[in-house]
Motif scaffolding. Sequence first.
Motif, short mmCIF file in Angstrom:
data_model
loop_
_atom_site.label_atom_id
_atom_site.label_comp_id
_atom_site.label_asym_id
_atom_site.label_seq_id
_atom_site.Cartn_x
_atom_site.Cartn_y
_atom_site.Cartn_z
N PRO A 12 12.64 4.97 -10.58
CA PRO A 12 11.54 5.05 -9.62
C PRO A 12 11.87 4.22 -8.38
N ILE A 13 10.99 4.29 -7.40
CA ILE A 13 11.12 3.46 -6.20
C ILE A 13 9.81 2.71 -6.00
N PHE A 14 9.83 1.71 -5.13
CA PHE A 14 8.62 0.93 -4.92
C PHE A 14 8.50 0.49 -3.46
N GLY A 15 7.28 0.16 -3.10
CA GLY A 15 7.01 -0.33 -1.75
C GLY A 15 5.74 -1.16 -1.78
N TYR A 16 5.12 -1.30 -0.62
CA TYR A 16 3.94 -2.15 -0.48
C TYR A 16 2.84 -1.40 0.26
N PHE A 17 1.60 -1.79 0.02
CA PHE A 17 0.52 -1.32 0.87
C PHE A 17 -0.28 -2.53 1.32
N THR A 18 -0.94 -2.40 2.43
CA THR A 18 -1.57 -3.55 3.07
C THR A 18 -3.09 -3.43 3.09
N GLU A 19 -3.73 -4.55 3.36
CA GLU A 19 -5.19 -4.57 3.47
C GLU A 19 -5.66 -3.60 4.55
N GLY A 20 -4.89 -3.52 5.63
CA GLY A 20 -5.27 -2.63 6.72
C GLY A 20 -5.20 -1.16 6.37
N GLY A 21 -4.49 -0.84 5.28
CA GLY A 21 -4.37 0.55 4.86
C GLY A 21 -5.46 0.99 3.91
N ILE A 22 -6.28 0.06 3.41
CA ILE A 22 -7.35 0.40 2.48
C ILE A 22 -8.58 0.84 3.28
N LEU A 23 -9.03 2.04 3.05
CA LEU A 23 -10.15 2.60 3.80
C LEU A 23 -11.48 2.05 3.30
N ASP A 24 -12.33 1.64 4.23
CA ASP A 24 -13.66 1.13 3.87
C ASP A 24 -14.58 2.24 3.41
N GLU A 25 -14.34 3.45 3.89
CA GLU A 25 -15.12 4.61 3.48
C GLU A 25 -14.15 5.76 3.21
N PRO A 26 -14.52 6.70 2.36
CA PRO A 26 -13.58 7.76 1.95
C PRO A 26 -13.45 8.87 2.98
N VAL A 27 -13.11 8.49 4.19
CA VAL A 27 -12.94 9.45 5.28
C VAL A 27 -11.55 9.25 5.88
N VAL A 28 -10.78 10.32 5.92
CA VAL A 28 -9.43 10.27 6.48
C VAL A 28 -9.46 10.91 7.85
N ARG A 29 -9.18 10.12 8.86
CA ARG A 29 -9.16 10.63 10.24
C ARG A 29 -7.74 11.11 10.54
N THR A 30 -7.57 12.40 10.43
CA THR A 30 -6.23 12.98 10.50
C THR A 30 -5.57 12.78 11.85
N ASP A 31 -6.38 12.61 12.92
CA ASP A 31 -5.77 12.42 14.24
C ASP A 31 -5.17 11.03 14.39
N GLU A 32 -5.41 10.16 13.41
CA GLU A 32 -4.82 8.83 13.42
C GLU A 32 -3.57 8.76 12.55
N LEU A 33 -3.17 9.89 12.00
CA LEU A 33 -2.01 9.95 11.11
C LEU A 33 -1.07 11.06 11.56
N ILE A 34 0.15 11.05 11.05
CA ILE A 34 1.14 12.05 11.45
C ILE A 34 0.92 13.35 10.67
N ALA A 35 0.98 13.26 9.35
CA ALA A 35 0.82 14.45 8.50
C ALA A 35 0.39 14.00 7.11
N PRO A 36 -0.89 13.66 6.93
CA PRO A 36 -1.34 13.07 5.67
C PRO A 36 -1.31 14.03 4.50
#
Length: 260
Positions: A78-102
């Motif tokens: 397997p592989i591993f990485g990290y996720f940050t506090e800034g990446g945790i969404l406060d509400e379950p809404v993904v704003r696709t215009d703020e991402l490349i290709a979610p």
Amino acid sequence: MSLDESKLQEYAEQLHDAWASKTPVEPLSNDTAFDTADAYEIQSRVVDRILDDGDEIAGHKLGLVSAAKQEQLGIDEPIFGYFTEGGILDEPVVRTDELIAPRLEAEIGLVLDEDVPAPASVTDVLSATGAVVPVVEILESRFAGWEIPSAQDVIADNTSAGKVVVGETHSDVTDVDLRMESVVVSKNGEVVSSGTGADIMGNPARAVAWLGDRLEDVDDRLEAGELVMTGGITAADDMEPGDVYHVEFGSIGSIDVRAE
């Protein structure tokens, strides 16, 4: 092939710039082949830059936890990485215009109450786990068109880390059969994927034990207070504005997510 200092720094800056600007780049291996150790060094430098920008590490994440995915990308672990506090969404809404290709996938998360020193066993991981939580990961590749020719590219890109939605339900690990925990992902009312915890190296806790041992190689460890995302149970699904997802786990809860 081992990269020199200038190439390591060049690739790390490329990926950090892509992360910050949401402008994709071509896969690094299209330019120069590099090994797994170099890939983790690039990843480390990218994550350091993100932390320098003011973010904080929230936990570790696993990827390529199935033999099929490992074979597809030519790596035997397997592989591993990290996720940050800034990446945790406060509400379950993904704003696709703020991402490349979610892309969305379902995962089982383990919240650690204790450190897990190496060498780690499944028993060690279970003993250290304070809660099991449902997780939805919104994957994001910094590579144009999700072109990922090698596992080293994925590693360097922090295992395609993007956003994270953590469910509100916290279950005691003794009440959950991690191997048999099921999940069904529905999109706009239709089932698009499903799986069980056994798809994660036979047991998600085994994947976390592997991670605890592997982190020692990069002078890191699993620590109390962090959330470990144990790897995608389901296939990643492309998200478009207007999509509504319902992610239903067998016993640990559910998450609803919508894309805007």
